[in-house]
Design a protein around this motif. Sequence first.
Motif, PDB file in Angstrom:
ATOM      1  N   UNK A  22      61.266  15.635 -58.315  1.00 46.56           N
ATOM      2  CA  UNK A  22      59.938  16.196 -58.561  1.00 46.56           C
ATOM      3  C   UNK A  22      58.875  15.100 -58.550  1.00 46.56           C
ATOM      4  N   UNK A  23      59.182  13.953 -59.137  1.00 44.92           N
ATOM      5  CA  UNK A  23      58.216  12.848 -59.127  1.00 44.92           C
ATOM      6  C   UNK A  23      57.944  12.368 -57.705  1.00 44.92           C
ATOM      7  N   UNK A  24      58.982  12.354 -56.874  1.00 41.23           N
ATOM      8  CA  UNK A  24      58.796  11.979 -55.468  1.00 41.23           C
ATOM      9  C   UNK A  24      57.874  12.965 -54.758  1.00 41.23           C
ATOM     10  N   UNK A  25      58.061  14.272 -55.037  1.00 40.91           N
ATOM     11  CA  UNK A  25      57.226  15.276 -54.392  1.00 40.91           C
ATOM     12  C   UNK A  25      55.784  15.214 -54.899  1.00 40.91           C
ATOM     13  N   UNK A  26      55.600  14.907 -56.175  1.00 41.03           N
ATOM     14  CA  UNK A  26      54.239  14.746 -56.702  1.00 41.03           C
ATOM     15  C   UNK A  26      53.544  13.578 -56.009  1.00 41.03           C
ATOM     16  N   UNK A  27      54.265  12.481 -55.809  1.00 40.29           N
ATOM     17  CA  UNK A  27      53.682  11.317 -55.136  1.00 40.29           C
ATOM     18  C   UNK A  27      53.299  11.652 -53.697  1.00 40.29           C
ATOM     19  N   UNK A  28      54.163  12.375 -52.994  1.00 34.73           N
ATOM     20  CA  UNK A  28      53.842  12.782 -51.613  1.00 34.73           C
ATOM     21  C   UNK A  28      52.660  13.727 -51.588  1.00 34.73           C
ATOM     22  N   UNK A  29      52.620  14.614 -52.562  1.00 34.71           N
ATOM     23  CA  UNK A  29      51.534  15.591 -52.652  1.00 34.71           C
ATOM     24  C   UNK A  29      50.182  14.907 -52.801  1.00 34.71           C
ATOM     25  N   UNK A  30      50.148  13.778 -53.489  1.00 34.40           N
ATOM     26  CA  UNK A  30      48.885  13.091 -53.737  1.00 34.40           C
ATOM     27  C   UNK A  30      48.300  12.447 -52.490  1.00 34.40           C
ATOM     28  N   UNK A  31      49.012  12.531 -51.371  1.00 33.76           N
ATOM     29  CA  UNK A  31      48.440  12.072 -50.112  1.00 33.76           C
ATOM     30  C   UNK A  31      47.403  13.054 -49.581  1.00 33.76           C
ATOM     31  N   UNK A  70      46.131  15.791 -52.037  1.00 32.39           N
ATOM     32  CA  UNK A  70      45.519  16.495 -53.152  1.00 32.39           C
ATOM     33  C   UNK A  70      45.479  15.583 -54.378  1.00 32.39           C
ATOM     34  N   UNK A  71      44.729  15.995 -55.395  1.00 34.88           N
ATOM     35  CA  UNK A  71      44.570  15.174 -56.589  1.00 34.88           C
ATOM     36  C   UNK A  71      45.851  15.155 -57.418  1.00 34.88           C
ATOM     37  N   UNK A  72      45.991  14.139 -58.280  1.00 36.12           N
ATOM     38  CA  UNK A  72      47.168  14.028 -59.138  1.00 36.12           C
ATOM     39  C   UNK A  72      47.279  15.223 -60.076  1.00 36.12           C
ATOM     40  N   UNK A  73      46.150  15.663 -60.635  1.00 37.88           N
ATOM     41  CA  UNK A  73      46.180  16.806 -61.549  1.00 37.88           C
ATOM     42  C   UNK A  73      46.680  18.064 -60.856  1.00 37.88           C
ATOM     43  N   UNK A  74      46.174  18.312 -59.653  1.00 39.42           N
ATOM     44  CA  UNK A  74      46.598  19.511 -58.938  1.00 39.42           C
ATOM     45  C   UNK A  74      48.062  19.416 -58.517  1.00 39.42           C
ATOM     46  N   UNK A  75      48.490  18.242 -58.109  1.00 42.82           N
ATOM     47  CA  UNK A  75      49.886  18.086 -57.696  1.00 42.82           C
ATOM     48  C   UNK A  75      50.841  18.269 -58.872  1.00 42.82           C
ATOM     49  N   UNK A  76      50.472  17.735 -60.021  1.00 43.01           N
ATOM     50  CA  UNK A  76      51.313  17.913 -61.204  1.00 43.01           C
ATOM     51  C   UNK A  76      51.339  19.377 -61.633  1.00 43.01           C
ATOM     52  N   UNK A  77      50.194  20.036 -61.565  1.00 49.27           N
ATOM     53  CA  UNK A  77      50.145  21.456 -61.933  1.00 49.27           C
ATOM     54  C   UNK A  77      51.035  22.269 -61.012  1.00 49.27           C
TER      55      UNK A  77
END
Length: 367
Positions: free
Chosen positions: A319-328, A330-337
Amino acid sequence: MSLFLPASSAQSVIMNPTCEVSLTLLRMLRFANECQPAFPLDAEPHRRQGRILTLACAMLLSWPLVREHHCSWFAYAGTRTSLGSPRNHASCIGSRAHGEKRGQLSYERWPRVWDVHGWYGTQMEAEPPTDEDEFMNYGLFTDPLEPCAAEHYQSHMANMYAVLAKGTQFAGRRVLEVGSGRGGGAALLSRHRHPALYIGMDIVASQVASANYRLANLGSRPLLFIVGDAMAIPLPDNSFDVVINVESSHAYSDFRGFLTEVRRVLVDNGTFLIEDFRDDDLAMEEMSGCLKDVFGDDISATNVTSNVKASMDMRWDYIEQRVARCQEFASADDCQAYWWGGAMGTTMMFKIQLHPSPKQKRKRKHN
């Protein structure tokens, strides 16, 4: 590329009450199925999509539900649904133009997680679906996992569908999934539970186009994806035996309106399976109350919050890996949500069984 059936074409089919399909069409369908290996996933997008749309046309002309409803479904679907019309179909199936880098997207660069079209449209381009990335739920751990889910790369996510469907008769029945996303759950249940027909519906056209490209088939258990709104399902009354909805309803602007639509398209002894999260127990009680108001008292509810959180804990590195990829994109807050925020609330599974009224029983007996 979209598929819309002109009203004139629909009318010509309605004029034939037996819905007979020509021998030529049946031969075309058989030929397309036999030649499926000639269209691998890396084939030119327009060739493969052309095959899928051809098969879809054939299915709309020949599937049992059409004959059962004397072609009214065909007219209804032909004027109100599409198979998806992304701006750039190639981006929806995982390919990029030569030299294009991640982050060079045709959709908005920083979508908000609550913006369904913006978020999922951007995600489809930045992280296109693959065989190892085709589910969109928080996962469900059980010991053991359901057999049909255990071997999948996203086994906990597949298990969410398998557990929700457990104990419900799918074989030989017509199934509609509202909010089918990337199509992984539809493919899993179609493959292992043997429904007569499985229709996946989603409001994001690029997801529908991608699912049709990767997963649609017209074998012994047809599987097709269409574009549609959960609050205005573009299908006729009493069309499906089972409706399934997985972690999607929290995003609907009118949850009660969605339930009313589900009740409309289900047959009078149909089954509704729904799994979703809410922010807290009070919000979940409101969801349960709406279900009871619309469908009655035959509701089986299971709290799976601990199973979802256990799955998240076991997959935290992923999940942490996907959040990091997502931040490419979108914002960190939105990716974590998106990747773990919803799982922090209360998650429930509901199985709702409908029962025909005495009047409906008499009508069925008379017919």
